[in-house]
Write an enzyme that holds these catalytic residues in place. Structure first.
Site, PDB file in Angstrom:
ATOM      1  CG  ASP A   1      -6.913  12.192  -6.693  1.00 44.63           C
ATOM      2  OD1 ASP A   1      -7.254  12.444  -5.517  1.00 44.63           O
ATOM      3  OD2 ASP A   1      -7.726  11.955  -7.612  1.00 44.63           O
ATOM      4  NE  ARG A   2       2.047   7.384  -5.715  1.00 40.06           N
ATOM      5  CZ  ARG A   2       2.571   6.312  -5.145  1.00 40.06           C
ATOM      6  NH1 ARG A   2       1.841   5.563  -4.337  1.00 40.06           N
ATOM      7  NH2 ARG A   2       3.821   5.971  -5.373  1.00 40.06           N
TER       8      ARG A   2
END
Length: 321
Positions: free
Chosen positions: A141-142
């Site tokens: 995930d970012r």
């Protein structure tokens, strides 16, 4: 947005999107923003069995979609930005991604991702193209930091993906959660699919994909526990969803946890991919790669003081705590 001469692309509605609105499905399966997906649907650019669908139509799992998408934006462009390499052989790279960096191009991100940074430092990865995800074998995930594997050739990429599928790669994470986790060790095994009410989120779903997460408590403070987490599968948001489901949401996770800061204030999800063990196709040997916690996470632990039970430096790859 021009579609002159564009060839249609086809996809099936995934099982975990059964019954969702057409514009939401189109955005997800074709990697578009919701606004662009709605524009394409409203223009009659998405059909099922030759009939145009409306944005509000509910689509069943398995439905075959045909869409005319905007023209491609051209080849991915390299981005001159720092890249931390933790391991390199003739066939494999393992890089340490900082929090805040998107891994693959997608809605709202094209040439500002880890993929663009990779092809700047390793131009041959650009030749692998989107089909091989520019060598990237999996994603984070970012807001998650830590280790990612990259296959430097198509054969290496396929080999590493096979190892992931066969669950022979060990992936270890550190997670700080907002709960005193009991018992100290456990396994969460529950299928994960898209949340029908919030399509950008995932949820435990009976018709979702099999997912299994193991955890071990390393230390705890009042209302907080530091966990070592191991994945058997790699579903979207798996750790965040599974730990939240047992009442232990990640610190800093406003999507699956509390919007209150609690004892710790942090502007990212407190999750770090700190360990990878895999077999390198270059030599056939098993390799373990580690990445210490980034300074922001180290400081957040120090701010808590001595744990009530620990020590926090139990895992060797945490760095100097």
């Amino acid at each position: 947005m021009s579609d002159a001469g564009a060839d249609p692309v086809r996809a099936a509605v995934p099982g975990d999107m059964d019954g969702l609105r057409a514009d939401r499905v189109v955005a997800s399966v074709f990697g578009l923003s919701r606004a662009v997906a709605r524009e394409i649907v409203d223009a009659g650019g998405v059909t099922v069995a030759g009939e145009a669908v409306a944005a509000k139509d509910k689509l069943a799992a398995g439905t075959r979609l045909e869409a005319i998408l905007p023209e491609a934006e051209g080849p991915l462009q390299p981005l001159d930005a720092p890249l931390t390499v933790r391991y390199e052989s003739e066939e494999v790279l393992v890089v340490d991604k900082p929090a805040g960096l998107v891994v693959h191009p997608g809605a709202g991100h094209r040439n500002d991702t880890l993929a663009s940074i990779l092809i700047h430092h390793f131009p041959s990865l650009g030749e692998l193209g989107e089909e091989y995800r520019w060598g990237l074998v999996h994603r984070l995930d970012r807001d998650t930091s830590g280790l990612l594997m990259v296959g430097k050739t198509a054969a290496a990429h396929a080999d590493l993906q096979r190892q992931l599928k066969e669950r022979t790669i060990e992936r270890i994470y550190l997670a700080l959660v907002q709960a005193q986790v009991e018992p100290a060790t456990g396994t969460v095994e529950a299928p994960i699919g898209r949340d029908p009410d919030h399509p950008t989120r995932m949820a435990l779903r009976q018709n979702g994909r099999f997912a299994r997460t193991h955890y071990r408590r390393i230390a705890f403070w009042e209302e907080l526990s530091l966990l070592e987490v191991k994945l058997d599968t790699g579903r979207t948001h798996q750790i965040r969803v599974h730990l939240s489901s047992i009442g232990a949401p990640l610190a800093g996770d406003k999507t699956y946890g509390s919007r209150r800061a609690g004892r710790i204030a942090i502007d990212r999800v407190w999750l770090h991919a700190g360990g990878l063990t895999f077999r390198d196709p270059a030599d056939g040997e098993e390799h373990t790669v580690t990445a210490a916690l980034p300074p922001k996470l180290v400081e957040s632990l120090r701010s808590l003081g001595e744990p009530d039970d620990g020590p926090a430096a139990d895992a060797g790859w945490l760095g100097d705590l």
